[in-house]
Motif scaffolding. Structure first.
Motif, short mmCIF file in Angstrom:
data_model
loop_
_atom_site.label_atom_id
_atom_site.label_comp_id
_atom_site.label_asym_id
_atom_site.label_seq_id
_atom_site.Cartn_x
_atom_site.Cartn_y
_atom_site.Cartn_z
N GLY A 10 29.08 39.53 34.55
CA GLY A 10 28.83 38.80 35.77
C GLY A 10 27.87 37.55 35.15
N LEU A 11 26.97 37.70 34.44
CA LEU A 11 26.13 36.77 33.96
C LEU A 11 26.92 36.09 33.15
CD1 LEU A 11 22.70 39.16 33.33
CD2 LEU A 11 23.43 37.35 35.41
N PHE A 12 27.76 36.40 32.30
CA PHE A 12 28.47 35.78 31.20
C PHE A 12 29.59 34.76 32.19
CE2 PHE A 12 27.40 38.61 27.79
CZ PHE A 12 26.90 37.73 26.67
N GLU A 13 29.87 35.39 33.35
CA GLU A 13 30.82 34.23 33.83
C GLU A 13 29.81 33.18 34.55
OE1 GLU A 13 33.58 34.06 38.17
OE2 GLU A 13 32.03 35.92 37.88
N ALA A 14 28.60 33.57 34.86
CA ALA A 14 27.91 32.30 35.36
C ALA A 14 27.45 31.64 34.10
CB ALA A 14 26.48 32.87 35.71
N GLY A 15 27.57 32.16 33.09
CA GLY A 15 27.49 31.38 31.63
C GLY A 15 28.47 30.57 31.35
N PHE A 16 29.68 30.84 31.50
CA PHE A 16 30.85 29.97 31.19
C PHE A 16 30.97 28.83 32.26
CE2 PHE A 16 33.98 33.19 33.06
CZ PHE A 16 34.55 32.30 33.99
N ALA A 17 30.55 29.25 33.24
CA ALA A 17 30.64 28.13 34.42
C ALA A 17 29.54 27.13 34.39
CB ALA A 17 30.56 28.81 35.84
N PHE A 18 28.58 27.54 33.82
CA PHE A 18 27.42 26.56 33.37
C PHE A 18 27.56 25.80 32.38
CE2 PHE A 18 23.35 25.50 31.13
CZ PHE A 18 22.82 24.93 31.82
N CYS A 19 28.38 26.45 31.30
CA CYS A 19 28.95 25.50 30.04
C CYS A 19 29.90 24.61 30.40
CB CYS A 19 29.59 26.47 29.00
SG CYS A 19 28.18 27.62 28.08
N LEU A 20 30.65 24.79 31.51
CA LEU A 20 31.68 23.91 31.90
C LEU A 20 30.84 22.66 32.83
CD1 LEU A 20 34.70 23.50 31.96
CD2 LEU A 20 34.75 24.94 34.12
N GLY A 21 30.02 23.07 33.55
CA GLY A 21 29.24 21.97 34.07
C GLY A 21 28.65 21.10 33.22
N LYS A 22 28.01 21.63 31.80
CA LYS A 22 27.27 20.73 31.26
C LYS A 22 28.44 19.74 30.34
CE LYS A 22 23.57 20.80 29.94
NZ LYS A 22 22.55 19.72 30.44
N MET A 23 29.61 20.44 30.34
CA MET A 23 30.67 19.61 29.55
C MET A 23 31.09 18.40 30.30
SD MET A 23 33.30 22.52 28.25
CE MET A 23 34.33 21.46 27.39
N LEU A 42 33.40 33.19 28.18
CA LEU A 42 34.51 33.59 28.92
C LEU A 42 34.96 34.73 28.19
CD1 LEU A 42 36.95 32.61 30.92
CD2 LEU A 42 38.10 31.68 29.07
N THR A 43 35.17 34.97 27.05
CA THR A 43 35.73 35.98 26.28
C THR A 43 34.96 37.14 26.42
OG1 THR A 43 36.76 34.57 24.52
CG2 THR A 43 36.61 36.92 23.92
N LEU A 44 33.56 36.99 26.32
CA LEU A 44 32.70 38.25 26.64
C LEU A 44 32.84 38.84 28.10
CD1 LEU A 44 29.59 37.25 24.54
CD2 LEU A 44 31.05 39.21 23.88
N SER A 45 32.79 37.75 28.93
CA SER A 45 32.80 38.21 30.33
C SER A 45 34.16 38.88 30.54
CB SER A 45 32.89 36.79 31.12
OG SER A 45 32.90 37.15 32.41
N MET A 46 35.20 38.45 30.02
CA MET A 46 36.48 39.18 30.46
C MET A 46 36.70 40.51 29.69
SD MET A 46 38.33 37.41 32.50
CE MET A 46 38.06 35.85 32.96
N LEU A 47 36.07 40.61 28.54
CA LEU A 47 36.07 41.84 27.58
C LEU A 47 35.12 42.99 28.48
CD1 LEU A 47 36.00 40.59 24.17
CD2 LEU A 47 37.98 41.92 25.12
N LEU A 48 33.95 42.44 28.67
CA LEU A 48 33.08 43.26 29.69
C LEU A 48 33.71 43.85 30.97
CD1 LEU A 48 29.77 41.61 28.53
CD2 LEU A 48 30.54 43.80 27.64
N LEU A 49 34.11 42.81 31.73
CA LEU A 49 34.88 43.31 32.90
C LEU A 49 35.85 44.10 32.50
CD1 LEU A 49 35.36 43.05 35.87
CD2 LEU A 49 37.00 41.01 35.38
N ALA A 50 36.78 43.99 31.54
CA ALA A 50 37.86 45.16 31.26
C ALA A 50 37.22 46.63 31.01
CB ALA A 50 38.92 44.46 30.43
#
Length: 107
Positions: A10-23, A42-50
């Motif tokens: 979940g924290l990595f999900e927030a991280g990829f959304a933050f990166c998207l916002g910075k882009m 995104l990759t780490l978030s999905m792998l950890l969720l799985a």
């Protein structure tokens, strides 16, 4: 242990959304660097969720993952992207956190 993995996801999900916002706010090389951060998060978030979903019910894991990501994204937006902090936002973030805790207790 899988709850810790799910929280990290979940924290990595927030991280990829933050990166998207910075882009949205940068160009050139910085855009590509934030894009790389987006892809890695995104990759780490999905792998950890799985991984967490191997033992946790997906009906619990997925909403908790998205909830952590949503709360984290709102907080990062407020802290670093000049998004507004209003009473309504605080109230709804609190409600979301209570819902995540409720799913953990019920699961």
């Amino acid at each position: 242990m899988n709850w810790i993995i799910l929280i990290a996801a979940g924290l990595f999900e927030a991280g990829f959304a933050f990166c998207l916002g910075k882009m949205k706010t940068v160009a050139g090389t910085a855009w590509y660097l934030w894009g790389a951060g987006f892809l890695i998060s995104l990759t780490l978030s999905m792998l950890l969720l799985a991984k967490a979903a191997q033992t946790l019910p997906i009906g619990t894991a997925y909403p908790v993952w998205t909830g952590i990501g949503a709360v984290g994204t709102v907080l990062l937006g407020i802290l670093f992207l000049d998004e507004p902090l209003t009473a309504a936002r605080i109230g709804f973030i609190t409600l979301l956190i209570a819902s995540i805790i409720g799913l953990k207790i019920a699961g």
